[in-house]
Design an enzyme around this catalytic site. Structure first.
Site, PDB file in Angstrom:
ATOM      1  N   GLN A  47       8.824 -13.255   0.988  1.00  0.00           N
ATOM      2  CA  GLN A  47       8.892 -12.032   1.776  1.00  0.00           C
ATOM      3  C   GLN A  47       7.993 -12.173   2.996  1.00  0.00           C
ATOM      4  O   GLN A  47       6.865 -12.660   2.882  1.00  0.00           O
ATOM      5  CB  GLN A  47       8.435 -10.844   0.920  1.00  0.00           C
ATOM      6  CG  GLN A  47       8.443  -9.509   1.610  1.00  0.00           C
ATOM      7  CD  GLN A  47       8.068  -8.376   0.656  1.00  0.00           C
ATOM      8  OE1 GLN A  47       8.397  -8.396  -0.527  1.00  0.00           O
ATOM      9  NE2 GLN A  47       7.382  -7.393   1.183  1.00  0.00           N
ATOM     10  N   HIS A  62      -6.415  -4.408   0.212  1.00  0.00           N
ATOM     11  CA  HIS A  62      -5.280  -4.239  -0.687  1.00  0.00           C
ATOM     12  C   HIS A  62      -5.019  -5.494  -1.514  1.00  0.00           C
ATOM     13  O   HIS A  62      -5.350  -6.602  -1.098  1.00  0.00           O
ATOM     14  CB  HIS A  62      -4.009  -3.942   0.120  1.00  0.00           C
ATOM     15  CG  HIS A  62      -4.123  -2.750   1.002  1.00  0.00           C
ATOM     16  ND1 HIS A  62      -3.558  -2.709   2.247  1.00  0.00           N
ATOM     17  CD2 HIS A  62      -4.736  -1.559   0.835  1.00  0.00           C
ATOM     18  CE1 HIS A  62      -3.799  -1.545   2.808  1.00  0.00           C
ATOM     19  NE2 HIS A  62      -4.531  -0.821   1.971  1.00  0.00           N
ATOM     20  N   LYS A  72      -0.870 -14.698   0.195  1.00  0.00           N
ATOM     21  CA  LYS A  72      -0.412 -14.379   1.546  1.00  0.00           C
ATOM     22  C   LYS A  72      -0.870 -15.455   2.521  1.00  0.00           C
ATOM     23  O   LYS A  72      -1.960 -16.007   2.384  1.00  0.00           O
ATOM     24  CB  LYS A  72      -0.997 -13.041   2.006  1.00  0.00           C
ATOM     25  CG  LYS A  72      -0.586 -11.863   1.161  1.00  0.00           C
ATOM     26  CD  LYS A  72      -1.305 -10.599   1.603  1.00  0.00           C
ATOM     27  CE  LYS A  72      -0.926  -9.427   0.705  1.00  0.00           C
ATOM     28  NZ  LYS A  72      -1.674  -8.219   1.052  1.00  0.00           N
ATOM     29  N   TYR A 132       2.647 -11.665   8.107  1.00  0.00           N
ATOM     30  CA  TYR A 132       2.245 -12.411   6.915  1.00  0.00           C
ATOM     31  C   TYR A 132       3.408 -12.696   5.981  1.00  0.00           C
ATOM     32  O   TYR A 132       4.352 -11.941   5.886  1.00  0.00           O
ATOM     33  CB  TYR A 132       1.105 -11.734   6.174  1.00  0.00           C
ATOM     34  CG  TYR A 132       1.328 -10.310   5.717  1.00  0.00           C
ATOM     35  CD1 TYR A 132       1.546 -10.014   4.381  1.00  0.00           C
ATOM     36  CD2 TYR A 132       1.265  -9.254   6.618  1.00  0.00           C
ATOM     37  CE1 TYR A 132       1.706  -8.710   3.947  1.00  0.00           C
ATOM     38  CE2 TYR A 132       1.415  -7.946   6.195  1.00  0.00           C
ATOM     39  CZ  TYR A 132       1.646  -7.683   4.862  1.00  0.00           C
ATOM     40  OH  TYR A 132       1.813  -6.391   4.437  1.00  0.00           O
ATOM     41  N   GLU A 143       0.180  -1.765  -6.983  1.00  0.00           N
ATOM     42  CA  GLU A 143      -0.795  -1.684  -5.893  1.00  0.00           C
ATOM     43  C   GLU A 143      -2.208  -1.534  -6.431  1.00  0.00           C
ATOM     44  O   GLU A 143      -2.445  -0.805  -7.386  1.00  0.00           O
ATOM     45  CB  GLU A 143      -0.527  -0.459  -5.018  1.00  0.00           C
ATOM     46  CG  GLU A 143       0.599  -0.576  -4.070  1.00  0.00           C
ATOM     47  CD  GLU A 143       0.731   0.670  -3.186  1.00  0.00           C
ATOM     48  OE1 GLU A 143       0.107   1.712  -3.475  1.00  0.00           O
ATOM     49  OE2 GLU A 143       1.474   0.585  -2.210  1.00  0.00           O
ATOM     50  N   LYS A 169      -4.876   7.205   2.533  1.00  0.00           N
ATOM     51  CA  LYS A 169      -4.792   6.442   1.284  1.00  0.00           C
ATOM     52  C   LYS A 169      -5.947   5.444   1.159  1.00  0.00           C
ATOM     53  O   LYS A 169      -6.526   5.276   0.087  1.00  0.00           O
ATOM     54  CB  LYS A 169      -3.437   5.719   1.248  1.00  0.00           C
ATOM     55  CG  LYS A 169      -3.209   4.823   0.064  1.00  0.00           C
ATOM     56  CD  LYS A 169      -1.819   4.214   0.162  1.00  0.00           C
ATOM     57  CE  LYS A 169      -1.885   2.756  -0.101  1.00  0.00           C
ATOM     58  NZ  LYS A 169      -0.607   2.066  -0.001  1.00  0.00           N
ATOM     59  N   ASP A 170      -6.286   4.781   2.279  1.00  0.00           N
ATOM     60  CA  ASP A 170      -7.344   3.767   2.235  1.00  0.00           C
ATOM     61  C   ASP A 170      -8.757   4.358   2.222  1.00  0.00           C
ATOM     62  O   ASP A 170      -9.698   3.676   1.829  1.00  0.00           O
ATOM     63  CB  ASP A 170      -7.200   2.791   3.405  1.00  0.00           C
ATOM     64  CG  ASP A 170      -6.036   1.822   3.219  1.00  0.00           C
ATOM     65  OD1 ASP A 170      -5.413   1.831   2.138  1.00  0.00           O
ATOM     66  OD2 ASP A 170      -5.750   1.065   4.156  1.00  0.00           O
TER      67      ASP A 170
END
Length: 183
Positions: A47, A62, A72, A132, A143, A169-170
């Site tokens: 991906q 993350h 990654k 990436y 997650e 969220k972070d």
């Protein structure tokens, strides 16, 4: 290409061979055989992801857990970012330690972030396009994350906290001690 080991086992800075001429340059950004030969790591990417951000945007830290863990290979197509990988492998001698690398469109460096690491980056140029490759598909239920300013990790982002742009969220991610186990 050259793979430069970092202080974190399995994490490498990748420097591609850039061939300039009067028209610009050519470089091979990824070659599976050369990558394996240089790093000793067999990885199959499935991906590709890309993001665009403005100065001060901090994304991370993350990671994906369990069978959905991801390695990654990250790079910057336009602009400059401070890229950070944190070793969160519980049995690792460098657990909780990090490496920070300036990735720019000019230096063409890449960072290989293996499974078992959290990852994040801060945009230090006016804008940046970040790209990436992942060796596993994204899975929302897997997650995990760690707050960017965890004192145990001690990342110097090089920018005042008041200038950071962080998603809601972070901003509520746990510290390393209270984060979701990777396995």
């Amino acid at each position: 290409m050259a793979a430069i080991p970092t202080k974190l086992e399995g994490c490498f800075i990748i420097e591609p061979n850039v061939i300039p001429d009067e028209r610009g340059y050519f470089m091979e950004s990824y070659n599976e055989k050369r990558f394996e030969a240089e790093t000793g790591t067999k990885v199959h990417f499935v991906q590709d992801n890309q993001s665009f951000s403005t100065k001060g945007v901090l994304r991370g830290l993350h990671y994906q857990t369990g069978e959905h863990a991801q390695a990654k290979l990250v790079r910057v197509l336009q602009g400059e970012v401070l890229d950070v990988a944190v070793d969160i492998r519980p049995d690792s001698p460098t657990f909780g330690e990090h490496v920070a690398v300036m990735l720019t469109a000019q230096n063409n460096k890449q960072l290989f972030v293996p499974r078992g690491f959290a990852h994040g980056f801060l945009v230090v140029s006016e804008t940046a396009t970040f790209f990436y490759k992942c060796d596993n598909f994204y899975n929302k239920e897997s997650e995990g994350g760690i707050i960017y300013n965890d004192e145990r990790i001690g990342i110097d982002w090089g920018m005042e906290a008041s200038n950071l742009i962080i998603s809601q969220k972070d901003t509520v991610l746990p510290n390393l001690q209270n984060s979701r186990p990777i396995w």
